[in-house]
Design an enzyme around this catalytic site. Structure first.
Site, PDB file in Angstrom:
ATOM      1  N   HIS A 103      -5.087   5.211   0.863  1.00 20.88           N
ATOM      2  CA  HIS A 103      -5.274   4.980   2.388  1.00 20.88           C
ATOM      3  C   HIS A 103      -6.258   6.269   2.628  1.00 20.88           C
ATOM      4  O   HIS A 103      -6.122   7.444   2.282  1.00 20.88           O
ATOM      5  CB  HIS A 103      -3.823   5.356   3.191  1.00 20.88           C
ATOM      6  CG  HIS A 103      -4.028   5.185   4.685  1.00 20.88           C
ATOM      7  ND1 HIS A 103      -3.883   4.052   5.118  1.00 20.88           N
ATOM      8  CD2 HIS A 103      -3.951   6.307   5.747  1.00 20.88           C
ATOM      9  CE1 HIS A 103      -3.884   4.344   6.573  1.00 20.88           C
ATOM     10  NE2 HIS A 103      -4.050   5.426   6.808  1.00 20.88           N
ATOM     11  N   GLU A 173     -11.470   9.214  -2.530  1.00 17.96           N
ATOM     12  CA  GLU A 173     -10.541   7.862  -2.793  1.00 17.96           C
ATOM     13  C   GLU A 173     -10.798   7.598  -4.282  1.00 17.96           C
ATOM     14  O   GLU A 173      -9.825   7.621  -5.082  1.00 17.96           O
ATOM     15  CB  GLU A 173     -10.622   6.895  -1.818  1.00 17.96           C
ATOM     16  CG  GLU A 173     -10.367   7.004  -0.508  1.00 17.96           C
ATOM     17  CD  GLU A 173     -10.465   5.714   0.344  1.00 17.96           C
ATOM     18  OE1 GLU A 173     -11.162   5.853   1.549  1.00 17.96           O
ATOM     19  OE2 GLU A 173     -10.461   4.611  -0.213  1.00 17.96           O
TER      20      GLU A 173
HETATM   21  C1  GRF Z   1     -11.009   2.153   1.423  1.00 16.52           C
HETATM   22  O1  GRF Z   1     -11.451   2.951   2.349  1.00 16.52           O
HETATM   23  C2  GRF Z   1      -9.293   2.073   1.543  1.00 16.52           C
HETATM   24  O2  GRF Z   1      -8.864   3.467   1.822  1.00 16.52           O
HETATM   25  C3  GRF Z   1      -9.179   1.382   2.703  1.00 16.52           C
HETATM   26  O3  GRF Z   1     -10.087   0.284   2.644  1.00 16.52           O
HETATM   27  C4  GRF Z   1     -11.389   0.865   2.073  1.00 16.52           C
HETATM   28  C5  GRF Z   1     -11.644  -0.065   0.751  1.00 16.52           C
HETATM   29  O4  GRF Z   1     -13.022   0.278   0.061  1.00 16.52           O
HETATM   30  N1  GRF Z   1      -8.010   1.056   2.694  1.00 16.52           N
HETATM   31  P1  GRF Z   1     -13.370  -0.770  -0.955  1.00 16.52           P
HETATM   32  O5  GRF Z   1     -13.114  -1.955  -0.666  1.00 16.52           O
HETATM   33  O6  GRF Z   1     -12.603  -0.049  -2.238  1.00 16.52           O
HETATM   34  O7  GRF Z   1     -14.895  -0.111  -1.219  1.00 16.52           O
END
Ligand code: GRF
Length: 200
Positions: A103, A173
């Site tokens: 998240h 992330e």
């Molecule tokens: C990420 O920012 C995640 O935290 C959110 O959606 C986005 C997905 O990014 N829930 P990706 O598709 O992995 O580039």
């Protein structure tokens, strides 16, 4: 050797980061399935290019179908990466302690219904907080509320817009998602109350 499924609705940059990490780690762990509620999701294209089974979920609410799909591919860990649909309860129960989500905020703040993608960063900037970040947590029936595995803080700059903040957080992330996968698959953790602690 573990078999991971990634569920995604969007571009798939977290999937790409996970694939890169697993290739470098040579741990024998593989992404053995990618599923999406969106046939045009970038994550499905990434999977197809990597030769990974890529499935569009016609009915994301059909828990029995999802469980059968995960069983068919002998999935041990499910990683939600920008998956924007609610996972049916029979699936989260069956995969308790084996399903995780990333998240783009420091949960429990800025989580819950409607808190996804740029909406999160808009709310964060609107609240005037000075630090945001990202969280990887176990998934249970409570949206964005499962026990937290790893977090990373990202300072907010005065010049930030939701878009510029999103870019810096996405980078974090990718880093912590692979760290969380390594920890969860190691089995060297335990849950006490709502806390995930290292060591079992
Ligand atoms: C990420 O920012 C995640 O935290 C959110 O959606 C986005 C997905 O990014 N829930 P990706 O598709 O992995 O580039």
């Amino acid at each position: 050797m573990s078999r991971i499924a990634v569920l995604a609705s969007g571009a798939g940059s977290n999937l790409q980061a996970i694939l890169g990490y697993l290739a470098a780690a040579e741990s024998g762990t593989t992404v053995s399935l990618v599923a999406s509620d969106k046939p045009q999701a970038g994550a499905l294209a990434i999977a197809a290019r990597a030769g990974i089974p890529a499935v569009t979920l016609r009915d994301p609410g059909d828990g029995r179908f999802i469980l059968a799909l995960l069983a068919e591919h002998r999935i041990e860990l499910v990683a939600l990466a920008g998956y924007l649909r609610r996972v049916p309860e029979i699936v989260t129960q069956q995969y308790r302690g084996r399903m995780i989500n990333v998240h783009p905020a420091l949960l429990p703040a800025f989580g819950g219904p409607g808190m996804y993608g740029v909406h999160v960063h808009r709310a964060v900037l609107g609240a005037g907080v000075k630090v945001s970040g990202t969280t990887v947590h176990f998934v249970d029936e409570n949206l964005d509320a499962g026990p937290i595995i790893v977090q990373a803080a990202v300072p907010i700059e005065d010049s930030d817009t939701p878009e510029t903040l999103a870019v810096r957080i996405l980078r974090e992330e990718h880093r912590i998602y692979t760290e969380a996968i390594r920890l969860v698959l190691s089995g060297l953790w335990r849950i006490e109350g709502r806390r995930v602690l290292k060591g079992n």
